[in-house]
Design a protein around this motif. Sequence first.
Motif, PDB file in Angstrom:
ATOM      1  N   ASP A 283      -1.379 -21.962  22.468  1.00 18.60           N
ATOM      2  CA  ASP A 283      -0.036 -21.473  22.156  1.00 18.60           C
ATOM      3  C   ASP A 283      -0.181 -20.569  20.937  1.00 18.60           C
ATOM      4  N   PHE A 284      -0.445 -19.287  21.187  1.00 25.01           N
ATOM      5  CA  PHE A 284      -0.772 -18.391  20.082  1.00 25.01           C
ATOM      6  C   PHE A 284       0.364 -17.421  19.759  1.00 25.01           C
ATOM      7  N   GLY A 285       0.356 -17.010  18.514  1.00 26.43           N
ATOM      8  CA  GLY A 285       1.200 -15.912  18.074  1.00 26.43           C
ATOM      9  C   GLY A 285       0.323 -14.724  17.760  1.00 26.43           C
ATOM     10  N   VAL A 286       0.914 -13.551  17.704  1.00 24.17           N
ATOM     11  CA  VAL A 286       0.170 -12.321  17.422  1.00 24.17           C
ATOM     12  C   VAL A 286       0.930 -11.526  16.374  1.00 24.17           C
ATOM     13  N   THR A 287       0.211 -11.005  15.407  1.00 20.32           N
ATOM     14  CA  THR A 287       0.836 -10.226  14.358  1.00 20.32           C
ATOM     15  C   THR A 287      -0.150  -9.192  13.841  1.00 20.32           C
ATOM     16  N   THR A 288       0.315  -8.359  12.928  1.00 15.88           N
ATOM     17  CA  THR A 288      -0.592  -7.401  12.298  1.00 15.88           C
ATOM     18  C   THR A 288      -1.579  -8.148  11.403  1.00 15.88           C
ATOM     19  N   ILE A 289      -2.716  -7.537  11.161  1.00 15.48           N
ATOM     20  CA  ILE A 289      -3.737  -8.167  10.324  1.00 15.48           C
ATOM     21  C   ILE A 289      -3.240  -8.218   8.877  1.00 15.48           C
ATOM     22  N   PRO A 290      -3.383  -9.346   8.212  1.00 14.34           N
ATOM     23  CA  PRO A 290      -2.825  -9.517   6.865  1.00 14.34           C
ATOM     24  C   PRO A 290      -3.320  -8.508   5.832  1.00 14.34           C
ATOM     25  N   THR A 291      -2.561  -8.402   4.770  1.00 13.02           N
ATOM     26  CA  THR A 291      -2.878  -7.504   3.660  1.00 13.02           C
ATOM     27  C   THR A 291      -4.117  -7.998   2.914  1.00 13.02           C
ATOM     28  N   LEU A 292      -4.979  -7.060   2.535  1.00  9.09           N
ATOM     29  CA  LEU A 292      -6.216  -7.391   1.829  1.00  9.09           C
ATOM     30  C   LEU A 292      -5.931  -7.809   0.380  1.00  9.09           C
ATOM     31  N   PRO A 293      -6.900  -8.459  -0.271  1.00 13.75           N
ATOM     32  CA  PRO A 293      -6.693  -8.909  -1.657  1.00 13.75           C
ATOM     33  C   PRO A 293      -6.335  -7.789  -2.625  1.00 13.75           C
ATOM     34  N   ASN A 294      -6.754  -6.558  -2.321  1.00  9.72           N
ATOM     35  CA  ASN A 294      -6.420  -5.442  -3.212  1.00  9.72           C
ATOM     36  C   ASN A 294      -5.029  -4.878  -2.946  1.00  9.72           C
ATOM     37  N   GLY A 295      -4.282  -5.512  -2.037  1.00  4.03           N
ATOM     38  CA  GLY A 295      -2.926  -5.059  -1.744  1.00  4.03           C
ATOM     39  C   GLY A 295      -2.835  -3.993  -0.674  1.00  4.03           C
ATOM     40  N   GLU A 296      -3.980  -3.532  -0.172  1.00  2.00           N
ATOM     41  CA  GLU A 296      -3.992  -2.483   0.843  1.00  2.00           C
ATOM     42  C   GLU A 296      -3.997  -3.082   2.247  1.00  2.00           C
ATOM     43  N   ASN A 297      -3.592  -2.256   3.203  1.00  2.00           N
ATOM     44  CA  ASN A 297      -3.595  -2.686   4.593  1.00  2.00           C
ATOM     45  C   ASN A 297      -5.006  -2.718   5.162  1.00  2.00           C
ATOM     46  N   TYR A 298      -5.265  -3.684   6.003  1.00  2.00           N
ATOM     47  CA  TYR A 298      -6.456  -3.669   6.849  1.00  2.00           C
ATOM     48  C   TYR A 298      -6.285  -2.493   7.805  1.00  2.00           C
ATOM     49  N   GLN A 299      -7.283  -1.625   7.907  1.00  2.00           N
ATOM     50  CA  GLN A 299      -7.130  -0.382   8.674  1.00  2.00           C
ATOM     51  C   GLN A 299      -8.165  -0.303   9.790  1.00  2.00           C
ATOM     52  N   PRO A 300      -7.919  -0.997  10.905  1.00  2.00           N
ATOM     53  CA  PRO A 300      -8.895  -0.989  12.003  1.00  2.00           C
ATOM     54  C   PRO A 300      -8.919   0.349  12.714  1.00  2.00           C
ATOM     55  N   PHE A 301      -9.838   0.477  13.640  1.00  2.00           N
ATOM     56  CA  PHE A 301      -9.901   1.696  14.432  1.00  2.00           C
ATOM     57  C   PHE A 301      -8.696   1.808  15.358  1.00  2.00           C
ATOM     58  N   ALA A 302      -8.192   3.021  15.466  1.00  2.00           N
ATOM     59  CA  ALA A 302      -7.199   3.343  16.481  1.00  2.00           C
ATOM     60  C   ALA A 302      -7.962   3.841  17.703  1.00  2.00           C
ATOM     61  N   GLY A 303      -7.808   3.163  18.814  1.00  2.00           N
ATOM     62  CA  GLY A 303      -8.549   3.543  20.012  1.00  2.00           C
ATOM     63  C   GLY A 303      -7.629   3.765  21.192  1.00  2.00           C
ATOM     64  N   GLY A 304      -8.243   3.975  22.334  1.00  2.00           N
ATOM     65  CA  GLY A 304      -7.467   4.167  23.548  1.00  2.00           C
ATOM     66  C   GLY A 304      -8.076   5.220  24.442  1.00  2.00           C
ATOM     67  N   ARG A 305      -7.246   5.843  25.244  1.00  2.00           N
ATOM     68  CA  ARG A 305      -7.712   6.824  26.215  1.00  2.00           C
ATOM     69  C   ARG A 305      -6.760   8.010  26.294  1.00  2.00           C
ATOM     70  N   GLY A 306      -7.311   9.155  26.632  1.00  2.00           N
ATOM     71  CA  GLY A 306      -6.497  10.348  26.779  1.00  2.00           C
ATOM     72  C   GLY A 306      -6.858  11.095  28.054  1.00  2.00           C
ATOM     73  N   TRP A 307      -6.003  12.027  28.436  1.00  2.00           N
ATOM     74  CA  TRP A 307      -6.254  12.893  29.584  1.00  2.00           C
ATOM     75  C   TRP A 307      -6.900  14.187  29.130  1.00  2.00           C
TER      76      TRP A 307
END
Length: 420
Positions: A283-307
Amino acid sequence: MQSSFKRVLTGILFIGAAVLAGCGNNESDTSGGNGTNSGEGVLTVSIEENYSDYFEAIKGDFEEEHGVTVEFVFREQLEQAEALPLDGPADIGPDVMMIPYDRIGQLAQQGNLATVTIPDDGRFNETDIQQVTVDDQIYGMPYLLETLVLYYNKDLLDTEPTSFEDLEALMEDDQYDFEVESGMNTGFIANWLDFYYSYGLFAGYGGYIFGDNGTDPSDIGLNNEGSVEALNYLTEWYAKWPQGMLDEGTVGDFVDQSFIDGKTAAVINGPWGAANYEEGGVDFGVTTIPTLPNGENYQPFAGGRGWVISNYAKDVDLSQAWLEYITTHENQLEFYETVQQIPANIETRKVLLEEGTEVEAAVVEQYENANPMPNIPQTAEVWDNAKNMIFDTVSGNKSAKQSADDAVKVIQQLIEQKYE
């Protein structure tokens, strides 16, 4: 699709043996021919077969408006991308196709893709457009998006973690102590040995792969001050995790199974992980990745596909019209409703934020703080060396600074040998 699979394929040289012209002859080809653009009045579109119902349903309006026939060739996307350099010049390739973003750079630099015009109607943002931009030219139309998110077990946590301090607190809870290794804990775990998963932490501390938005391989940022700080923070986590977290071959399965077994309260994964967790009864929840100790956002890769449009297409203007047609909000919304994948169209993404599943909404929200993966061929030299850098640091073989400097030196040497 596992992102690690896509990542490994980034920048790999296309192998001729896998792309013989005969590959264009597909038994599933709805045209009944060899899967090629058969001349004026025909647009040949390469898609994976699981998309066939949707595209068959919407092609009629396009055909009527443009007075053409749209014929589909069913082919796996990576296979189609590998085939284009030979099939295109041989005049047996499709006019348009959907491919992962990280394949666009090399195909464009090889001269296999035509430039594309993005409609000036706000359907995509700068991150989307950067995904399909190579050497300041646009070579594709954004279509699908994905990125990493945080999964948490609702039976174990009353509220979603919002900061890395929340995740650190889980490591002090003895219910997550790892029974086999004294002093180790699995309250929160992530496959950070895999740079696809740990990059967001590096980026949040100011590290980067290549300068100038991932386009300048002469500027490698994996040993700057931010990257070293990120490595030192990773080391703190690995000091609390079981030794199995450093086993490249099994760590992914270990993370998933620990979460499914209720021995871990939170993990980082992509949207592809949801089905496994559902099947495992979490029974899971999903959310954005938490803020790092330095106060900045975790910035993962933006991926996907295009035409993309083949540079060998018979009618580039018609191909451009198809790309514009299939990326309207109306058609992207129908695409989502049909195949349950997350479209790139911004208006459609807003609908998912309000009406989509928890996974979809979290991915759309996290994507706003994600960084496009560099799509230049030199990126292929990063993955293994970044993994070695992380391993050497967190295992204590080298200091963070020495590991980072050594990794960058090797990457620079490989780029000089292979690309200059």
